[in-house]
Write a protein that holds these residues in place. Structure first.
Motif, PDB file in Angstrom:
ATOM      1  N   ILE A 105      42.794  37.880  40.444  1.00  0.00           N
ATOM      2  CA  ILE A 105      42.252  37.204  41.626  1.00  0.00           C
ATOM      3  C   ILE A 105      41.201  38.097  42.285  1.00  0.00           C
ATOM      4  O   ILE A 105      41.460  39.269  42.568  1.00  0.00           O
ATOM      5  CB  ILE A 105      43.378  36.876  42.617  1.00  0.00           C
ATOM      6  CG1 ILE A 105      44.532  36.160  41.891  1.00  0.00           C
ATOM      7  CG2 ILE A 105      42.859  36.015  43.747  1.00  0.00           C
ATOM      8  CD1 ILE A 105      45.765  35.977  42.744  1.00  0.00           C
ATOM      9  N   LYS A 106      40.008  37.546  42.501  1.00  0.00           N
ATOM     10  CA  LYS A 106      38.886  38.294  43.063  1.00  0.00           C
ATOM     11  C   LYS A 106      38.396  37.632  44.352  1.00  0.00           C
ATOM     12  O   LYS A 106      38.507  36.422  44.529  1.00  0.00           O
ATOM     13  CB  LYS A 106      37.723  38.366  42.067  1.00  0.00           C
ATOM     14  CG  LYS A 106      38.110  38.932  40.707  1.00  0.00           C
ATOM     15  CD  LYS A 106      38.555  40.369  40.788  1.00  0.00           C
ATOM     16  CE  LYS A 106      38.941  40.915  39.408  1.00  0.00           C
ATOM     17  NZ  LYS A 106      39.455  42.293  39.487  1.00  0.00           N
ATOM     18  N   CYS A 107      37.814  38.449  45.228  1.00  0.00           N
ATOM     19  CA  CYS A 107      37.238  37.954  46.480  1.00  0.00           C
ATOM     20  C   CYS A 107      35.842  37.405  46.206  1.00  0.00           C
ATOM     21  O   CYS A 107      35.020  38.066  45.564  1.00  0.00           O
ATOM     22  CB  CYS A 107      37.177  39.079  47.515  1.00  0.00           C
ATOM     23  SG  CYS A 107      36.302  38.623  49.035  1.00  0.00           S
ATOM     24  N   GLY A 108      35.548  36.217  46.710  1.00  0.00           N
ATOM     25  CA  GLY A 108      34.248  35.609  46.504  1.00  0.00           C
ATOM     26  C   GLY A 108      33.160  36.186  47.388  1.00  0.00           C
ATOM     27  O   GLY A 108      31.990  35.852  47.223  1.00  0.00           O
ATOM     28  N   VAL A 109      33.514  37.078  48.327  1.00  0.00           N
ATOM     29  CA  VAL A 109      32.528  37.678  49.228  1.00  0.00           C
ATOM     30  C   VAL A 109      32.101  39.062  48.741  1.00  0.00           C
ATOM     31  O   VAL A 109      30.918  39.326  48.525  1.00  0.00           O
ATOM     32  CB  VAL A 109      33.087  37.773  50.669  1.00  0.00           C
ATOM     33  CG1 VAL A 109      32.099  38.497  51.580  1.00  0.00           C
ATOM     34  CG2 VAL A 109      33.373  36.381  51.204  1.00  0.00           C
ATOM     35  N   CYS A 110      33.080  39.960  48.561  1.00  0.00           N
ATOM     36  CA  CYS A 110      32.742  41.338  48.172  1.00  0.00           C
ATOM     37  C   CYS A 110      32.938  41.598  46.688  1.00  0.00           C
ATOM     38  O   CYS A 110      32.496  42.636  46.179  1.00  0.00           O
ATOM     39  CB  CYS A 110      33.568  42.335  48.983  1.00  0.00           C
ATOM     40  SG  CYS A 110      35.347  42.302  48.601  1.00  0.00           S
ATOM     41  N   GLY A 111      33.608  40.695  45.962  1.00  0.00           N
ATOM     42  CA  GLY A 111      33.833  40.903  44.536  1.00  0.00           C
ATOM     43  C   GLY A 111      35.010  41.804  44.230  1.00  0.00           C
ATOM     44  O   GLY A 111      35.320  42.050  43.063  1.00  0.00           O
ATOM     45  N   GLY A 112      35.679  42.315  45.274  1.00  0.00           N
ATOM     46  CA  GLY A 112      36.836  43.180  45.056  1.00  0.00           C
ATOM     47  C   GLY A 112      38.080  42.390  44.693  1.00  0.00           C
ATOM     48  O   GLY A 112      38.071  41.159  44.629  1.00  0.00           O
ATOM     49  N   GLU A 143      51.795  35.242  30.062  1.00  0.00           N
ATOM     50  CA  GLU A 143      50.808  35.992  29.281  1.00  0.00           C
ATOM     51  C   GLU A 143      49.868  35.050  28.543  1.00  0.00           C
ATOM     52  O   GLU A 143      48.676  35.328  28.393  1.00  0.00           O
ATOM     53  CB  GLU A 143      51.511  36.931  28.293  1.00  0.00           C
ATOM     54  CG  GLU A 143      52.215  38.107  28.936  1.00  0.00           C
ATOM     55  CD  GLU A 143      51.277  38.941  29.785  1.00  0.00           C
ATOM     56  OE1 GLU A 143      50.131  39.193  29.349  1.00  0.00           O
ATOM     57  OE2 GLU A 143      51.668  39.342  30.900  1.00  0.00           O
ATOM     58  N   LEU A 144      50.392  33.925  28.048  1.00  0.00           N
ATOM     59  CA  LEU A 144      49.540  32.948  27.359  1.00  0.00           C
ATOM     60  C   LEU A 144      48.519  32.354  28.325  1.00  0.00           C
ATOM     61  O   LEU A 144      47.338  32.205  27.989  1.00  0.00           O
ATOM     62  CB  LEU A 144      50.401  31.838  26.744  1.00  0.00           C
ATOM     63  CG  LEU A 144      51.260  32.235  25.546  1.00  0.00           C
ATOM     64  CD1 LEU A 144      52.178  31.096  25.151  1.00  0.00           C
ATOM     65  CD2 LEU A 144      50.379  32.632  24.361  1.00  0.00           C
ATOM     66  N   ILE A 145      48.978  32.004  29.538  1.00  0.00           N
ATOM     67  CA  ILE A 145      48.072  31.442  30.537  1.00  0.00           C
ATOM     68  C   ILE A 145      47.045  32.498  30.953  1.00  0.00           C
ATOM     69  O   ILE A 145      45.846  32.222  31.045  1.00  0.00           O
ATOM     70  CB  ILE A 145      48.857  30.946  31.762  1.00  0.00           C
ATOM     71  CG1 ILE A 145      49.787  29.782  31.380  1.00  0.00           C
ATOM     72  CG2 ILE A 145      47.907  30.521  32.874  1.00  0.00           C
ATOM     73  CD1 ILE A 145      49.064  28.535  30.932  1.00  0.00           C
ATOM     74  N   ARG A 146      47.506  33.737  31.198  1.00  0.00           N
ATOM     75  CA  ARG A 146      46.607  34.804  31.648  1.00  0.00           C
ATOM     76  C   ARG A 146      45.542  35.134  30.613  1.00  0.00           C
ATOM     77  O   ARG A 146      44.424  35.514  30.947  1.00  0.00           O
ATOM     78  CB  ARG A 146      47.415  36.068  31.964  1.00  0.00           C
ATOM     79  CG  ARG A 146      48.226  35.989  33.245  1.00  0.00           C
ATOM     80  CD  ARG A 146      49.186  37.157  33.356  1.00  0.00           C
ATOM     81  NE  ARG A 146      48.478  38.415  33.340  1.00  0.00           N
ATOM     82  CZ  ARG A 146      47.953  38.997  34.406  1.00  0.00           C
ATOM     83  NH1 ARG A 146      48.058  38.419  35.588  1.00  0.00           N
ATOM     84  NH2 ARG A 146      47.319  40.149  34.318  1.00  0.00           N
ATOM     85  N   SER A 147      45.883  34.996  29.328  1.00  0.00           N
ATOM     86  CA  SER A 147      44.925  35.318  28.271  1.00  0.00           C
ATOM     87  C   SER A 147      43.734  34.372  28.268  1.00  0.00           C
ATOM     88  O   SER A 147      42.692  34.678  27.692  1.00  0.00           O
ATOM     89  CB  SER A 147      45.621  35.282  26.906  1.00  0.00           C
ATOM     90  OG  SER A 147      46.017  33.955  26.579  1.00  0.00           O
ATOM     91  N   MET A 148      43.887  33.191  28.927  1.00  0.00           N
ATOM     92  CA  MET A 148      42.795  32.216  28.967  1.00  0.00           C
ATOM     93  C   MET A 148      42.033  32.257  30.288  1.00  0.00           C
ATOM     94  O   MET A 148      41.164  31.442  30.530  1.00  0.00           O
ATOM     95  CB  MET A 148      43.353  30.810  28.737  1.00  0.00           C
ATOM     96  CG  MET A 148      43.957  30.597  27.357  1.00  0.00           C
ATOM     97  SD  MET A 148      44.364  28.868  27.040  1.00  0.00           S
ATOM     98  CE  MET A 148      45.757  28.643  28.145  1.00  0.00           C
ATOM     99  N   ILE A 149      42.368  33.216  31.167  1.00  0.00           N
ATOM    100  CA  ILE A 149      41.726  33.304  32.477  1.00  0.00           C
ATOM    101  C   ILE A 149      41.001  34.641  32.594  1.00  0.00           C
ATOM    102  O   ILE A 149      41.577  35.691  32.357  1.00  0.00           O
ATOM    103  CB  ILE A 149      42.757  33.171  33.612  1.00  0.00           C
ATOM    104  CG1 ILE A 149      43.416  31.792  33.572  1.00  0.00           C
ATOM    105  CG2 ILE A 149      42.108  33.404  34.969  1.00  0.00           C
ATOM    106  CD1 ILE A 149      44.522  31.619  34.584  1.00  0.00           C
ATOM    107  N   GLU A 150      39.723  34.578  32.939  1.00  0.00           N
ATOM    108  CA  GLU A 150      38.955  35.801  33.164  1.00  0.00           C
ATOM    109  C   GLU A 150      39.059  36.235  34.621  1.00  0.00           C
ATOM    110  O   GLU A 150      39.179  37.412  34.918  1.00  0.00           O
ATOM    111  CB  GLU A 150      37.488  35.574  32.796  1.00  0.00           C
ATOM    112  CG  GLU A 150      36.626  36.815  32.948  1.00  0.00           C
ATOM    113  CD  GLU A 150      35.201  36.572  32.507  1.00  0.00           C
ATOM    114  OE1 GLU A 150      34.284  37.173  33.099  1.00  0.00           O
ATOM    115  OE2 GLU A 150      34.995  35.776  31.576  1.00  0.00           O
ATOM    116  N   ALA A 151      38.994  35.293  35.532  1.00  0.00           N
ATOM    117  CA  ALA A 151      39.100  35.614  36.961  1.00  0.00           C
ATOM    118  C   ALA A 151      39.414  34.349  37.750  1.00  0.00           C
ATOM    119  O   ALA A 151      39.093  33.239  37.333  1.00  0.00           O
ATOM    120  CB  ALA A 151      37.804  36.242  37.471  1.00  0.00           C
TER     121      ALA A 151
END
Length: 542
Positions: free
Chosen positions: A304-311, A471-479
């Protein structure tokens, strides 16, 4: 004409940029004298030759595999690499591509050069490291700096390198950190206050919890730096390059190898403040780490990433996800949060709802029927092939028997007879109990498809299968990007990765903009879905 490529490199920032130009100029002169045409020059600036993780050499290897040049020129073999394994790998790959290596120092490179020069370059690196370490140790034993900058001090220029003096402004910040920590403030609160006041951190990128806390065992972080009490500790850590990634990795040295020198003139923190901080750290060590055992694992942790600062985003309050920089460093003004359960339900609910689409189910059934038909054809074709081969071998066996009856010595036919007998036995085992499959379609395949999709979602809530399914779901998600929205009062969720592509296709692959209900937590709210099929990375807005 022969197509020529040139490679040039220099190692450190202390060397001149003109070193690259000189290497290329000399190589060009030699190449033109030999009747070649310069196609491309590859360079790496201020990068060590101990690793192949260099952009210039990586591009060179890629173009070599594509056949873009015939000969590689370099000033010397150690410009390409100083590592035995790496130089051998480069030589092997270029040789496979039919590319010769010519250096101004050694001439045309052969296997002999790779063995001898590779060993010599590796020994040079080890000898250089030993001499550097020996020189640094002598400097530390005099109470001077062993390398690296330290917050709270300035380097004093002079004849003898490594002299330091206290920086009064930074020293005041160090004392303030120890005072606040001793008074009970958390490192997060201390970091946030320093950032709010605009006080520069050691890195210049903002104070963080780890900058203050560090690692007690390794002696890193403001609270663990013994130089602040006038005690210089050197050789606590050693740094090695990971051969897989080329990145430096630190490892602890035995305590007997540490070099400790008293430097009372560099003390910044009083003994009382130091002991107060150490006492609080010791108290934290004695507390049971319930968060490590009882805290439920977030399915999408670290994605999970912040859409403002990218952190990164993390759990900032009970059950709610928000920007870590906004909470810990106060360097981001994105204060919106979203319940963790709602975030998971939004993403997984979209997966469930869209994959249950009737049109998509119909496509699956068609593809399933086609695939099963192909498998049936292959199975039946294999049976026909085995039966035909078995009949052929039976005829060959009769011919061998007839040849023996006609007077041919069995000694000459022994190998053929053994081969035929062995293969016939193998085929009979394959055909034993095997029957031809009829081409039929499963009547309940549509229900089975829906059942399996439902089972996938349910497995995420099952303690037995949750980890594997996650883990299967996470492997298909970049962010998963959380962007604040004033109108909605909660963040907009952008899903990036392969799973986003699946949801986009499931929603309607030809539609530029789509709508979908969010979740049971917000049944009346709808958002525009951006179908990103065909783009990298695929993005899907929830």
């Amino acid at each position: 004409m022969t197509r020529i490529a040139i490679y040039a490199r220099y190692s450190t920032d202390l060397q001149s940029q003109s070193s690259i130009e000189d290497q290329i100029r000399l190589c060009e002169e030699r190449a033109k004298a030999n009747g070649g045409e310069i196609e491309q020059s590859y360079t790496d600036h201020a990068v060590s030759g101990a690793s192949l993780m260099r952009p210039g050499i990586q591009m060179l290897m890629q173009d070599a595999a594509a056949g873009k040049f015939d000969v590689l020129y370099a000033e010397a073999l150690d410009r390409i690499s100083r590592d035995q394994e790496d130089i051998a790998a480069v030589y092997k790959r270029l040789s496979f591509a039919g590319i010769a290596i010519i250096t101004l120092s050694e001439g045309e490179i052969s296997q002999l050069h790779i063995g001898l020069k590779g060993t010599m370059n590796a020994l040079f690196l080890k000898d250089l490291a030993d001499k550097t370490r020996r020189g640094l140790r002598g400097r530390v034993e005099k109470g001077l700096s062993g390398g690296g900058k330290c917050y709270g001090y300035d380097v004093v220029p002079g004849e003898e390198r490594g002299q330091r003096t206290i920086n009064d402004v930074e020293a005041a910040v160090v004392r303030r950190i120890f005072e606040d920590y001793g008074a009970g403030k958390s490192p997060k609160a201390i970091a946030a206050a320093l950032n709010k006041e605009g006080i520069l951190s050691p890195s210049g990128k903002g104070w963080g919890q780890s900058t203050i806390n560090g690692n007690r065992q390794r002696g890193t972080g403001i609270l663990n730096n013994e130089l602040y009490i006038g005690r210089l500790v050197w050789n606590r850590l050693r740094y090695l390059k990971d051969p897989q990634t080329g990145k430096r990795v630190s490892k602890m040295n035995p305590e007997d190898d540490w070099i400790i020198q008293e430097v009372p003139d560099l003390r910044i923190v009083s003994e009382e403040l130091w002991e107060k901080a150490k006492s609080r750290q010791a108290g934290l060590n004695s507390k049971p780490k319930l968060w490590q055992t009882n805290r439920p694992r977030n399915i999408f942790a670290y994605l999970i990433k912040c859409g403002v600062c990218g952190g990164g985003c993390s759990t900032v309050s009970k059950g709610r996800i928000g920007c870590s920089n906004a909470r810990n460093k106060a360097t981001c003004d994105n204060k919106q949060t979203i319940p963790r359960v709602e975030l998971e339900e939004t993403v997984l609910g979209s997966l469930r709802d869209h994959l249950m689409n009737e049109e998509l189910c119909e496509v699956f059934c068609e593809e399933y029927a086609r695939h099963m038909g192909e498998l049936t054809k292959r199975h039946n074709a294999s049976l026909y092939q085995y039966e035909a081969e078995l009949q052929k071998l039976q005829r060959e066996k009769k011919k061998v028997v007839q040849s023996i009856l006609d007077g041919v010595s069995a000694e000459f036919l022994k190998d053929d007879a053994a081969r035929i007998e062995k293969r016939m036995g193998h085929l009979e085992k394959l055909l034993d109990g095997k029957i031809e499959r009829p081409s039929i379609f499963e009547p309940g395949i549509a229900a089975r498809y829906k059942r399996e999709v439902k089972r996938l979602i349910e497995s995420l809530n099952s303690s037995e299968h949750r980890e594997e399914a996650s883990e299967l779901i996470r492997s298909m998600i970049e962010a998963i990007v959380l962007t604040p929205s004033v109108e909605r009062g909660m963040p907009i969720i952008d899903l990036v990765g392969d799973l986003a592509g699946i949801l986009s296709v499931a929603s309607g692959r030809d539609k530029p903009a789509l709508t979908v209900g969010l979740s049971e937590f917000n049944p009346d709210g709808c958002e525009a879905l951006v179908a990103g099929v065909g783009f990298e990375p695929t993005t899907f807005r929830l």
